[in-house]
Design a protein around this motif. Structure first.
Motif, PDB file in Angstrom:
ATOM      1  N   GLU A  12      38.191  38.112 -30.212  1.00  0.00           N
ATOM      2  CA  GLU A  12      39.322  38.978 -29.865  1.00  0.00           C
ATOM      3  C   GLU A  12      39.610  38.940 -28.368  1.00  0.00           C
ATOM      4  N   SER A  13      38.568  38.911 -27.543  1.00  0.00           N
ATOM      5  CA  SER A  13      38.761  38.893 -26.089  1.00  0.00           C
ATOM      6  C   SER A  13      39.456  37.610 -25.648  1.00  0.00           C
ATOM      7  N   VAL A  14      39.035  36.487 -26.188  1.00  0.00           N
ATOM      8  CA  VAL A  14      39.667  35.222 -25.817  1.00  0.00           C
ATOM      9  C   VAL A  14      41.103  35.169 -26.309  1.00  0.00           C
ATOM     10  N   GLU A  15      41.328  35.634 -27.517  1.00  0.00           N
ATOM     11  CA  GLU A  15      42.697  35.634 -28.034  1.00  0.00           C
ATOM     12  C   GLU A  15      43.595  36.552 -27.212  1.00  0.00           C
ATOM     13  N   ARG A  16      43.097  37.738 -26.861  1.00  0.00           N
ATOM     14  CA  ARG A  16      43.904  38.657 -26.051  1.00  0.00           C
ATOM     15  C   ARG A  16      44.154  38.093 -24.657  1.00  0.00           C
ATOM     16  N   ALA A  17      43.165  37.397 -24.078  1.00  0.00           N
ATOM     17  CA  ALA A  17      43.349  36.801 -22.749  1.00  0.00           C
ATOM     18  C   ALA A  17      44.434  35.728 -22.778  1.00  0.00           C
ATOM     19  N   PHE A  18      44.430  34.885 -23.802  1.00  0.00           N
ATOM     20  CA  PHE A  18      45.453  33.844 -23.875  1.00  0.00           C
ATOM     21  C   PHE A  18      46.810  34.430 -24.252  1.00  0.00           C
ATOM     22  N   GLN A  19      46.847  35.500 -25.001  1.00  0.00           N
ATOM     23  CA  GLN A  19      48.117  36.168 -25.252  1.00  0.00           C
ATOM     24  C   GLN A  19      48.719  36.706 -23.959  1.00  0.00           C
ATOM     25  N   THR A  20      47.877  37.306 -23.123  1.00  0.00           N
ATOM     26  CA  THR A  20      48.349  37.768 -21.822  1.00  0.00           C
ATOM     27  C   THR A  20      48.796  36.606 -20.946  1.00  0.00           C
ATOM     28  N   ALA A  21      48.063  35.497 -21.017  1.00  0.00           N
ATOM     29  CA  ALA A  21      48.456  34.327 -20.238  1.00  0.00           C
ATOM     30  C   ALA A  21      49.806  33.772 -20.693  1.00  0.00           C
ATOM     31  N   TRP A  22      50.078  33.792 -21.989  1.00  0.00           N
ATOM     32  CA  TRP A  22      51.367  33.296 -22.486  1.00  0.00           C
ATOM     33  C   TRP A  22      52.493  34.233 -22.080  1.00  0.00           C
ATOM     34  N   GLN A  23      52.247  35.536 -22.059  1.00  0.00           N
ATOM     35  CA  GLN A  23      53.268  36.476 -21.608  1.00  0.00           C
ATOM     36  C   GLN A  23      53.578  36.303 -20.125  1.00  0.00           C
ATOM     37  N   ARG A  24      52.579  35.904 -19.347  1.00  0.00           N
ATOM     38  CA  ARG A  24      52.761  35.713 -17.909  1.00  0.00           C
ATOM     39  C   ARG A  24      52.623  34.231 -17.554  1.00  0.00           C
ATOM     40  N   TRP A  25      53.130  33.374 -18.411  1.00  0.00           N
ATOM     41  CA  TRP A  25      52.943  31.944 -18.223  1.00  0.00           C
ATOM     42  C   TRP A  25      53.569  31.411 -16.941  1.00  0.00           C
ATOM     43  N   PRO A  26      54.731  31.881 -16.490  1.00  0.00           N
ATOM     44  CA  PRO A  26      55.233  31.369 -15.203  1.00  0.00           C
ATOM     45  C   PRO A  26      54.263  31.595 -14.047  1.00  0.00           C
ATOM     46  N   GLU A  27      53.502  32.684 -14.095  1.00  0.00           N
ATOM     47  CA  GLU A  27      52.496  32.927 -13.055  1.00  0.00           C
ATOM     48  C   GLU A  27      51.241  32.086 -13.276  1.00  0.00           C
ATOM     49  N   VAL A  28      50.804  31.978 -14.521  1.00  0.00           N
ATOM     50  CA  VAL A  28      49.574  31.234 -14.808  1.00  0.00           C
ATOM     51  C   VAL A  28      49.785  29.740 -14.618  1.00  0.00           C
ATOM     52  N   ALA A  29      50.968  29.236 -14.923  1.00  0.00           N
ATOM     53  CA  ALA A  29      51.214  27.793 -14.848  1.00  0.00           C
ATOM     54  C   ALA A  29      51.109  27.266 -13.423  1.00  0.00           C
ATOM     55  N   VAL A  30      51.443  28.088 -12.432  1.00  0.00           N
ATOM     56  CA  VAL A  30      51.386  27.633 -11.043  1.00  0.00           C
ATOM     57  C   VAL A  30      50.086  28.054 -10.369  1.00  0.00           C
ATOM     58  N   ASP A  31      49.169  28.685 -11.096  1.00  0.00           N
ATOM     59  CA  ASP A  31      47.893  29.077 -10.512  1.00  0.00           C
ATOM     60  C   ASP A  31      47.056  27.829 -10.212  1.00  0.00           C
ATOM     61  N   PRO A  32      46.333  27.798  -9.073  1.00  0.00           N
ATOM     62  CA  PRO A  32      45.503  26.610  -8.786  1.00  0.00           C
ATOM     63  C   PRO A  32      44.433  26.353  -9.839  1.00  0.00           C
ATOM     64  N   ASP A  33      43.942  27.397 -10.490  1.00  0.00           N
ATOM     65  CA  ASP A  33      42.907  27.230 -11.517  1.00  0.00           C
ATOM     66  C   ASP A  33      43.224  28.163 -12.676  1.00  0.00           C
ATOM     67  N   PRO A  34      44.085  27.747 -13.609  1.00  0.00           N
ATOM     68  CA  PRO A  34      44.437  28.645 -14.722  1.00  0.00           C
ATOM     69  C   PRO A  34      43.260  28.967 -15.626  1.00  0.00           C
ATOM     70  N   ALA A  35      42.272  28.077 -15.710  1.00  0.00           N
ATOM     71  CA  ALA A  35      41.105  28.358 -16.543  1.00  0.00           C
ATOM     72  C   ALA A  35      40.342  29.575 -16.016  1.00  0.00           C
TER      73      ALA A  35
END
Length: 382
Positions: free
Chosen positions: A152-175
């Protein structure tokens, strides 16, 4: 013995520009210098300064990139795994154990591919999920001790990342961005009040795995997270401090106390390399599978729509209550009725006393006369 002076290096932004101009990735620079990829990222962001032999090798590499006739760097061939596929292995940093077994790759987050302009946002998200989610689920299981909570934690983290994908996509280390979000969700103290997490889950089948997991769960959350990032994932001490939002001395203190607590109950894991290997074995023993990337993206979009509609409904309710109040509120001021006051100069009213015999006879006569119905009274002539 004199201390070697610091090597002159270009500014952090210039370091990154030289690397990109030489068509090198952070992983390639880390492999040539002999440090981890996170260390190179910290050098380019200015959080840490290269020192020692690694700093000299890094300075020589940057100097070679400034020379036009410098030969392009070729990444060494990656070793083949048991399945016949090639994979990259992170070089150990000075603050991590020198010997890292091959089985440790099950808890180390794989390096995400370099972003490409040809990929759509969904394809880039799916690629990041495929590289990070399997290992991240195992890490979160070691952090929380619950299989369902880890998924659940991993799924919720990636759901948040998809909602904020413009910010995560330009992050130096998205992982690292997704990993920090998953860890924060897994360590939330509010899970203890949820009915599905009130009862403990079945422990691992192996006795040694149960002992190690029990020791990890007895550590404070901050110590457990620091130990997992440094000795489990393989991050350096500065990178661990940055991800846990703590200073480097505080992170080192947490790491030493966590290692001492583990060694006190399991003396065979006093060596960091042995602890790293055991963490990998415990994580790989559990069959933890993350959902597919399209499922996570659809769940994120459904969650976003739900909260958007809830916000709209709440706003409409507030507007309706305000309109009703304005409609039913009085249009003019009505002063309240003041309390009564005592009037001076008027004698108080005296309560009646007992009746005399004459008054009693008269009352008796009146009561007996009206019992037969009303009669017309005539004045008597005298």
């Amino acid at each position: 013995m004199t201390q070697r002076p610091d090597i002159p290096l270009p500014p952090p932004k210039e370091r990154r520009r030289l690397r990109e101009a030489g068509a090198l990735t952070q992983a390639q620079v880390a492999a040539q210098v002999g440090v981890s990829r996170e260390t190179v990222r910290a050098w380019e962001s200015g959080r840490t300064t290269p020192r020692g032999r690694e700093g000299e090798a890094y300075a020589r590499l940057l100097e070679s990139l400034t020379t036009p006739s410098a030969e392009p760097y070729e990444e060494p061939a990656a070793p083949r795994t048991a399945a016949g596929r090639t994979g990259r292995h992170r070089q150990p940093s000075p603050s991590t154990p020198a010997a890292v077994p091959a089985s440790a790759s099950v808890i180390a987050t794989a390096e995400a591919p370099e972003p490409s302009d040809a990929l759509t946002p969904a394809q880039a998200f799916d690629a990041l999920y495929a590289f990070c989610a399997p290992a991240l689920v195992r890490q979160t299981y070691l952090l929380s001790g619950r299989r369902e909570l880890a998924r659940e934690s991993v799924e919720r983290a990636f759901q948040t990342a998809w909602q904020r994908w413009p910010e995560v996509a330009v992050d130096p280390d998205p992982a690292s961005w997704v990993r920090a979000t998953a860890y924060e969700y897994a360590l939330s103290p509010w899970h203890r009040f949820r009915p599905r997490y009130r009862h403990p889950e079945p422990p691992p089948a192996d006795a040694a795995d149960r002992a190690l997991l029990d020791v990890l769960l007895t550590l404070p959350p901050s110590y457990r997270r620091t130990l997992l990032l440094h000795d489990g994932v393989g991050l350096g001490l500065p990178e661990t401090a940055a991800e846990t939002e703590a200073s480097t001395p505080a992170t080192a203190n947490r790491l030493l106390h966590a290692r001492q607590a583990v060694a006190a109950r399991l003396p065979g894991l006093a060596d960091p390399a042995a602890l790293h290997r055991r963490l990998a074995e415990v994580a790989s023993a559990e069959r933890l599978r993350a959902p597919r990337p399209p499922t996570v993206r659809l769940g994120s979009e459904r969650r976003a729509r739900f909260w958007t509609r809830a916000a709209i409904a709440f706003t409409v309710t507030i507007i309706g209550a305000t309109a009703l109040t304005v409609r039913t509120a009085p249009t003019r001021y009505e002063p309240p009725v003041p309390p009564g006051e005592t009037v001076q100069g008027i004698p108080p009213r005296v309560a009646p006393g007992t009746l005399s015999d004459k008054e009693l006879k008269l009352r008796k006569k009146l009561r007996s006369g009206t019992a037969h119905g009303p009669q017309r009274l005539l004045p008597e002539s005298r």
